[in-house]
Design a protein around this motif. Structure first.
Motif, PDB file in Angstrom:
ATOM      1  N   ARG A  67     -46.052 -26.595  -0.315  1.00  0.00           N
ATOM      2  CA  ARG A  67     -46.225 -25.161  -0.125  1.00  0.00           C
ATOM      3  C   ARG A  67     -46.904 -24.870   1.207  1.00  0.00           C
ATOM      4  NH1 ARG A  67     -47.921 -22.551  -6.038  1.00  0.00           N
ATOM      5  NH2 ARG A  67     -45.845 -22.774  -6.987  1.00  0.00           N
ATOM      6  N   ASN A  69     -48.909 -22.343   2.004  1.00  0.00           N
ATOM      7  CA  ASN A  69     -50.320 -21.945   1.928  1.00  0.00           C
ATOM      8  C   ASN A  69     -51.242 -23.126   1.675  1.00  0.00           C
ATOM      9  OD1 ASN A  69     -49.559 -22.464  -0.700  1.00  0.00           O
ATOM     10  ND2 ASN A  69     -50.517 -20.646  -1.562  1.00  0.00           N
ATOM     11  N   GLU A  70     -50.697 -24.284   1.337  1.00  0.00           N
ATOM     12  CA  GLU A  70     -51.517 -25.481   1.153  1.00  0.00           C
ATOM     13  C   GLU A  70     -51.544 -26.351   2.409  1.00  0.00           C
ATOM     14  OE1 GLU A  70     -50.031 -27.450  -2.311  1.00  0.00           O
ATOM     15  OE2 GLU A  70     -50.485 -25.776  -3.671  1.00  0.00           O
ATOM     16  N   GLN A  72     -50.743 -25.537   5.547  1.00  0.00           N
ATOM     17  CA  GLN A  72     -51.185 -24.891   6.780  1.00  0.00           C
ATOM     18  C   GLN A  72     -52.711 -24.849   6.918  1.00  0.00           C
ATOM     19  OE1 GLN A  72     -49.805 -20.864   6.912  1.00  0.00           O
ATOM     20  NE2 GLN A  72     -51.142 -20.153   5.282  1.00  0.00           N
ATOM     21  N   LYS A  73     -53.420 -25.264   5.882  1.00  0.00           N
ATOM     22  CA  LYS A  73     -54.868 -25.390   6.001  1.00  0.00           C
ATOM     23  C   LYS A  73     -55.263 -26.580   6.864  1.00  0.00           C
ATOM     24  CE  LYS A  73     -55.688 -23.484   1.360  1.00  0.00           C
ATOM     25  NZ  LYS A  73     -56.258 -23.779   0.019  1.00  0.00           N
ATOM     26  N   PHE A 161     -57.767 -22.645   8.336  1.00  0.00           N
ATOM     27  CA  PHE A 161     -56.987 -21.444   8.604  1.00  0.00           C
ATOM     28  C   PHE A 161     -56.485 -21.479  10.026  1.00  0.00           C
ATOM     29  CE2 PHE A 161     -59.852 -20.228   5.197  1.00  0.00           C
ATOM     30  CZ  PHE A 161     -58.956 -19.672   4.308  1.00  0.00           C
ATOM     31  N   SER A 164     -51.714 -17.652  11.621  1.00  0.00           N
ATOM     32  CA  SER A 164     -50.483 -17.162  11.022  1.00  0.00           C
ATOM     33  C   SER A 164     -50.615 -15.694  10.646  1.00  0.00           C
ATOM     34  CB  SER A 164     -50.144 -17.989   9.766  1.00  0.00           C
ATOM     35  OG  SER A 164     -51.157 -17.808   8.803  1.00  0.00           O
ATOM     36  N   GLU A 166     -50.426 -14.301   7.890  1.00  0.00           N
ATOM     37  CA  GLU A 166     -51.106 -13.997   6.641  1.00  0.00           C
ATOM     38  C   GLU A 166     -52.609 -13.758   6.840  1.00  0.00           C
ATOM     39  OE1 GLU A 166     -48.193 -16.915   4.031  1.00  0.00           O
ATOM     40  OE2 GLU A 166     -50.327 -16.836   3.643  1.00  0.00           O
TER      41      GLU A 166
END
Length: 220
Positions: A67, A69-70, A72-73, A161, A164, A166
């Motif tokens: 995923r 959101n996981e 890209q950390k 973070f 991006s 978001e």
């Protein structure tokens, strides 16, 4: 060429039965620890990785994905094609070459030539890694990177973070007239904080609202 756990994660053997929990249900190895950088493990082994950075590997069309959101950390996944599966954005781990490109394909992966629905350079994390390697051999690898850049323009990792969409302020809002007036110095309050208040509307004449209309006159 990315963090030290990147290549082991891409090469991991996923969705095979866990050798430690063979007699348990749902013992597929679909987790990878970024700190241990060892073999993939199942959900029962998570207790051995407390306080570690763990990613869950998922599967789509017999290919391994993670995923957005996981992942890209920890790394910059820009220039990689993203997809939406089960209402979640994902990226593929490794390349998925096609025997021949489909009709009407406009964008293709620079490494494996897979057709892409959007204007991205790579179809997977592995293809981006190979793209960085090829650019490095040519003497210029500054165009793409896995390093996260903080919002102040530095090169350090910003605790998971990146820049991006978001997590950034929408550009349309920044260009609006309200924000422009604040930036120009208008609308500051006595406390020193910027604020924008609407103009006071004119007083409403209640006597006019209760007055009955007169007898209508016809036009000649």
């Amino acid at each position: 060429m990315g963090p030290p756990w990147l290549k082991p994660m891409l090469r991991g053997d996923y969705f095979i039965p866990c050798s430690v929990h063979l007699d348990s249900n749902k013992n597929e190895c679909n987790f990878f620890c970024l700190d241990c950088m060892g073999n993939a493990f199942c959900s029962y082994c998570l207790v051995n990785h407390r306080d570690h950075r763990v990613l869950q590997i998922r599967r789509s069309s017999y290919h391994n994905v993670v995923r957005v959101n996981e992942i890209q950390k920890y790394i910059d996944i820009s220039s990689i094609q993203t997809y939406v599966i089960n209402s979640a954005k994902i990226v593929f781990l490794n390349e998925r070459p096609q025997p021949r490109p489909g009709k009407g394909i406009t964008f293709t992966c620079e490494i494996c030539a897979r057709g892409l629905p959007d204007c991205f350079r790579f179809c997977s994390i592995g293809c981006k890694l190979n793209g960085m390697r090829s650019e490095g051999e040519e003497g210029d690898a500054d165009g793409i990177t896995f390093s996260l850049k903080n919002k102040s323009g530095g090169g350090g990792i910003l605790d998971g973070f990146d820049d991006s969409d978001e997590f950034s302020t929408p550009k349309k809002a920044l260009r609006s007239g309200v924000f422009n007036r604040v930036l120009d110095g208008g609308g500051s309050s006595s406390s020193g904080d910027d604020c924008v208040c609407p103009e006071t509307p004119p007083p409403f004449n209640h006597s006019n609202s209760s007055r009955r209309k007169g007898v209508p006159h016809r036009a000649p």
